[in-house]
Design a protein around this motif. Structure first.
Motif, PDB file in Angstrom:
ATOM      1  N   UNK A   1     -32.717  19.282 -68.962  1.00 49.31           N
ATOM      2  CA  UNK A   1     -33.733  19.990 -68.184  1.00 49.31           C
ATOM      3  C   UNK A   1     -33.644  21.487 -68.486  1.00 49.31           C
ATOM      4  N   UNK A   2     -34.668  22.091 -69.150  1.00 46.72           N
ATOM      5  CA  UNK A   2     -34.598  23.517 -69.497  1.00 46.72           C
ATOM      6  C   UNK A   2     -35.134  24.438 -68.391  1.00 46.72           C
ATOM      7  N   UNK A   3     -35.658  23.854 -67.307  1.00 46.21           N
ATOM      8  CA  UNK A   3     -36.292  24.697 -66.299  1.00 46.21           C
ATOM      9  C   UNK A   3     -35.321  25.654 -65.604  1.00 46.21           C
ATOM     10  N   UNK A   4     -34.065  25.262 -65.316  1.00 43.40           N
ATOM     11  CA  UNK A   4     -33.127  26.259 -64.771  1.00 43.40           C
ATOM     12  C   UNK A   4     -32.876  27.431 -65.733  1.00 43.40           C
ATOM     13  N   UNK A   5     -32.928  27.162 -67.047  1.00 50.85           N
ATOM     14  CA  UNK A   5     -32.755  28.248 -68.031  1.00 50.85           C
ATOM     15  C   UNK A   5     -33.928  29.213 -67.979  1.00 50.85           C
ATOM     16  N   UNK A   6     -35.126  28.676 -67.779  1.00 48.60           N
ATOM     17  CA  UNK A   6     -36.295  29.549 -67.664  1.00 48.60           C
ATOM     18  C   UNK A   6     -36.220  30.411 -66.404  1.00 48.60           C
ATOM     19  N   UNK A   7     -35.650  29.834 -65.347  1.00 49.54           N
ATOM     20  CA  UNK A   7     -35.472  30.634 -64.119  1.00 49.54           C
ATOM     21  C   UNK A   7     -34.551  31.824 -64.396  1.00 49.54           C
ATOM     22  N   UNK A   8     -33.500  31.619 -65.174  1.00 48.92           N
ATOM     23  CA  UNK A   8     -32.574  32.707 -65.497  1.00 48.92           C
ATOM     24  C   UNK A   8     -33.228  33.753 -66.381  1.00 48.92           C
ATOM     25  N   UNK A   9     -33.960  33.283 -67.379  1.00 50.48           N
ATOM     26  CA  UNK A   9     -34.503  34.233 -68.347  1.00 50.48           C
ATOM     27  C   UNK A   9     -35.603  35.096 -67.735  1.00 50.48           C
ATOM     28  N   UNK A  10     -36.162  34.649 -66.623  1.00 48.81           N
ATOM     29  CA  UNK A  10     -37.205  35.442 -65.956  1.00 48.81           C
ATOM     30  C   UNK A  10     -36.639  36.718 -65.333  1.00 48.81           C
ATOM     31  N   UNK A  11     -35.319  36.741 -65.096  1.00 46.33           N
ATOM     32  CA  UNK A  11     -34.683  37.904 -64.466  1.00 46.33           C
ATOM     33  C   UNK A  11     -34.391  38.961 -65.542  1.00 46.33           C
ATOM     34  N   UNK A  12     -34.873  40.160 -65.338  1.00 47.37           N
ATOM     35  CA  UNK A  12     -34.625  41.251 -66.279  1.00 47.37           C
ATOM     36  C   UNK A  12     -33.128  41.522 -66.403  1.00 47.37           C
ATOM     37  N   UNK A  13     -32.652  41.688 -67.647  1.00 52.31           N
ATOM     38  CA  UNK A  13     -31.250  41.984 -67.895  1.00 52.31           C
ATOM     39  C   UNK A  13     -30.417  40.772 -68.207  1.00 52.31           C
ATOM     40  N   UNK A  14     -30.857  39.583 -67.791  1.00 53.48           N
ATOM     41  CA  UNK A  14     -30.114  38.364 -68.110  1.00 53.48           C
ATOM     42  C   UNK A  14     -30.613  37.792 -69.423  1.00 53.48           C
ATOM     43  N   UNK A  15     -29.734  37.109 -70.122  1.00 55.21           N
ATOM     44  CA  UNK A  15     -30.128  36.492 -71.392  1.00 55.21           C
ATOM     45  C   UNK A  15     -29.452  35.133 -71.507  1.00 55.21           C
ATOM     46  N   UNK A  16     -29.979  34.307 -72.392  1.00 51.01           N
ATOM     47  CA  UNK A  16     -29.475  32.951 -72.602  1.00 51.01           C
ATOM     48  C   UNK A  16     -28.430  32.948 -73.712  1.00 51.01           C
ATOM     49  N   UNK A  17     -27.380  32.149 -73.495  1.00 53.50           N
ATOM     50  CA  UNK A  17     -26.349  31.981 -74.510  1.00 53.50           C
ATOM     51  C   UNK A  17     -26.867  31.057 -75.613  1.00 53.50           C
TER      52      UNK A  17
END
Length: 828
Positions: A72-88
């Protein structure tokens, strides 16, 4: 509305959820399975049924369908929406795999609007962003690592690290070779890595021989791992380059996450579609496992089910190699409530659960295991009372919990409700419980509630027989083999077979006789008559099926015969046509020969009379060759006769409905004029006298018995016809009937001796003997026919085998006559 709160557990739908979730490939689909809910909206149900049906066709015929397997990639999209956070890196790999799966599904449904309209319409509404997939592919390798080409700086750093590591490798190999030559290191030792540093393993005794830093020692302390002084500086440079590489990778990941961030809100619906495809695929695969289909339906509450099967029971029996007995059921405005009775463990509760489970599955948008000619309706609420809800904490007994449910049913149920009640009225004193149950059943019937009710109470069976909107049903039971058939038959109540089951278990006969005496002969006879009705109905149903099969086979044979006859005529025409052509050729040749002969005769001045006779003989031969064969004419006439017979049959079929309507209209008028004292026909068979007439029922005297029946079953007849029909049936009051039975029981012997009788005489005596035994309820009989040639025994066995009341026949024990005596056990 669903009642009670644990509705799904009661009907075992929670297990259906588990099985459907097991067919899903990803957690997103399993979440939708858990969210699947009961709907009363016709369009929502229709869309869900058609989508699942299309998915089932995809699973059956489309080998190239891409399975939507991903995290499920939707939790990753929730993180990436926040400025300053990035995906590993590993998170970006999950996102890329999900986008690949989504892209494959969308490509599959492209240009398939005609074949899969519902699913293709959903796919066409999904937005896909190739740019994001291209960006991910430009950064990530197929192995899930950051590519060197992700940025120029990253490529330079990695090239520098590679050069440094190559130099270290060469220098370390040289140092290791030197240590081996000096005897400071074993010959089989190789370079190792400790804490990211390349080291040389040497025995602890020689660790001072090699200048450098000891990074580690073996567990035994015998080996030391040394980083030589010559490469410490190079390793430090590599460490610095690796740090620079890590910082560049982080910068690349931040930039990539920033590129994805604007598209994140639009990607949520896309991945919701991917979850939906996994969900509907799981429903479809489960439907294929249980042979389910999307049934026809409408918005009106009701049911017309053929071949309905409980999916969990179907899977369980399939695992043991056994077949399930399907359920046939109809609920409509004229047949709103079905009251099912029958023996314990006969399938009443399973029937009830099947109805509740299939209706709930259907309104949840799931295909159901029924035949394709079935039709479903939509209920606004389903209320069930199955199982025991007693509670010590709430001070509720079994009966109290049932009464609370009944109170809620009467208050909440209406004409669009489906109620399912198991063991109606049980749990308290039978007479009082039966009376309360009858009143509740009447209240629900007045509100036009639909449902299924199971019971053992005789008063409810009587009430169902006389109340409009309620119909009796019976779970069939094989009295001869003492085994349930698990089949529901609508139209007559079922017997509990309490005495038969007790006898089978081995309860002493004296106890059963005492129990029969306590319950009363009238109650025992009522139960016995029920069993006889069920047995006779089953017998005649089997006869009707055989007749129907024979008629069908006869019609098929007639069609084959007609086809073969027409084919024969066609072939004969072709043969005759070919033969006539050959005959014409022969005649033409003969004509030529004769003309030549005539010319020769004329030239020789032969006799003219001789010439004329020759011509006449030729013409006769031509006529004979060109005549139509009489056999062909006969075949054509036979074909025409068959066609005329088929036309007359079709005309009779067309006229039959009109005749039936006229007959029904006449019978309806006759029933409307029935009054006390009239002579009537019961079911067009038995002459009775009307004793009393009420608003809905008629009490008739049938021989020595009184019966309450519906007016629709009666037809008034003239006195002359009644006298003629009843001439052979002497009228007697009930007391005379009992006296006759008592006298017959006193003189009846359970044995008949027909030795020396002819076949027809023996059968006549045997018929009367069996009838007396059935009337007196005698089960065990003996027929003495002797051995002789065996002809009389065969005649007796053939008759007994075809008698509906005979359950078993066998030779007597050798000590009591052996093959000369037949033991008969009646199955009544």
């Amino acid at each position: 509305m669903l009642y009670p709160g644990n509705f799904e557990a009661k009907i075992k739908f929670d297990k259906i959820r588990q099985l459907v979730a097991g067919e899903c490939l990803c957690e997103m689909g399993r979440e939708l399975v858990e969210k699947m809910t009961f709907s009363t909206n016709e369009e929502v149900i229709r869309a869900a049924q058609e989508e699942t049906a299309e998915a089932a066709r995809v699973c059956q015929v489309e080998v190239a369908f891409p399975a939507p397997s991903c995290h499920d990639p939707r939790p990753l999209l929730e993180r990436v929406r926040v400025e300053g956070l990035f995906l590993e890196v590993d998170e970006l790999v999950v996102l890329r795999n999900s986008l690949d799966a989504l892209n494959a599904v969308l490509r599959f449904f492209n240009d398939k609007e005609t074949k899969y309209p519902r699913l293709a319409a959903r796919a066409n509404a999904v937005r896909f962003f190739p740019y994001i997939l291209q960006r991910l592919d430009s950064v990530l390798s197929k192995n899930g690592t950051i590519k060197d080409s992700a940025s120029p700086a990253l490529a330079n750093v990695r090239q520098a690290i590679a050069r440094k590591q190559a130099g270290i490798s060469r220098k370390m190999q040289a140092l290791l070779q030197k240590a081996r030559e000096e005897g400071w290191a074993d010959k089989d030792n190789e370079l190792s890595v400790r804490d990211g540093r390349v080291v040389i393993p040497v025995p602890a005794a020689f660790k001072r021989k090699i200048g450098g830093i000891v990074h580690d020692e073996s567990a035994t302390g015998k080996t030391a791992y040394i980083e030589p002084t010559e490469i410490i500086e190079i390793n430090n440079e590599i460490r610095e380059l690796q740090g620079e590489e890590k910082r560049e990778v982080t910068r690349v990941l931040r930039q990539l996450s920033a590129d994805i961030r604007p598209y994140a809100p639009d990607l949520f619906p896309s991945f919701d579609f991917l979850a939906f495809i996994d969900f509907v695929r799981g429903k479809a695969r489960f439907a294929l496992r249980v042979d389910a289909l999307a049934p026809a339906f409408n918005d009106a509450p009701g049911a017309r089910w053929h071949g309905a099967r409980h999916p969990l029971l179907l899977l369980a029996l399939r695992g043991t190699g056994r077949d399930i007995v399907p359920l046939n059921l109809e609920i409509n405005e004229k047949q709103r409530l079905v009251l099912i009775s029958g023996p314990n463990a006969g399938g009443k509760s399973v029937c009830l659960q099947t109805v509740g489970l299939l209706q709930y599955m259907f309104q949840c948008g799931m295909p159901v295991p029924v035949e394709d000619d079935s039709r479903f309706g939509i209920f606004k609420s389903i209320l069930i009372d199955i199982g025991d809800e007693q509670s010590i904490e709430n001070d509720l007994s079994t009966y109290s919990s049932h009464l609370i449910n009944m109170r809620n049913f009467v208050r909440l149920a209406d004409a669009r409700s489906l109620v399912l009640i198991d063991e109606f009225g049980a749990g308290t004193e039978p007479a009082l419980g039966g009376a309360i149950a009858e009143a509740i059943l009447n209240a629900m019937n007045k509100k036009d509630v639909k449902g299924i009710v199971t019971t053992h109470y005789a008063n409810l069976k009587h009430f169902a027989a006389s109340a409009d909107g309620i119909v009796n049903g019976a779970m069939l039971y094989d009295a001869a083999r003492m085994t349930p058939l698990f089949a529901l038959e609508i139209g007559s109540p079922g017997s509990s077979f309490a005495f038969e089951i007790a006898r089978k278990i081995g309860l002493p006969r004296e106890i059963l006789d005492e129990a029969a005496g306590k319950v009363g002969e009238e109650r025992v006879n009522f139960d016995k008559h029920l069993k006889e009705i069920i047995r006779d109905k089953h017998y005649w149903e089997e006869k009707r099926k055989k007749i129907h099969q024979n008629e069908k086979q006869l019609e098929e044979t007639l069609r084959e015969y007609q086809h073969a006859l027409e084919e024969t005529v066609r072939l004969r025409k072709e043969v005759l046509k070919e033969a006539r052509e050959k005959a014409r050729e022969i005649v033409r040749g003969v004509n030529s020969s004769i003309e030549a002969t005539i010319r020769e005769i004329k030239e020789s001045q032969a006799d003219k009379e001789r010439t004329r006779k020759a011509r006449q003989t030729l013409e006769e031969e031509k006529t004979r060759l060109l005549e139509v064969d009489n056999e062909e004419l006969l075949l054509l006439q036979r074909v025409e006769q068959l066609k005329n017979r088929e036309r007359r049959k079709e005309e009779r079929e067309k006229q039959r409905p009109a005749t039936s309507r006229a007959t029904r209209s006449r019978e309806k008028q006759e029933r409307a004029t029935i009054s006390k004292g009239d002579r009537v026909l019961l079911d067009h068979k038995t002459v009775c006298e009307v004793v009393n007439v009420s608003a809905k029922n008629v009490v008739v005297a049938l021989g020595g018995l009184l019966a309450t029946v519906k007016p629709e079953r009666l037809t008034r007849i003239a006195n002359a016809r009644a006298n003629e029909s009843s001439r052979e049936i002497p009228r007697a009051n009930y007391s005379n009937y009992l006296e006759t039975v008592d006298r017959a029981r006193a003189t009846f012997k359970a044995e008949i001796d027909i030795r020396g009788s002819r076949g027809d005489e023996a059968i006549q005596r045997l018929v009367a003997f069996i009838d007396d035994a059935v009337m007196l309820d005698v089960k065990e009989l003996r027929v003495l026919h002797g051995t002789g040639t065996g002809a009389l025994k065969q005649v007796v066995r053939d008759y007994l085998s075809s008698h509906p009341s005979v359950g078993n026949i066998e030779d007597e024990h050798v000590q009591h006559g052996g093959a000369g005596v037949t033991r008969v056990t009646l199955g009544i």
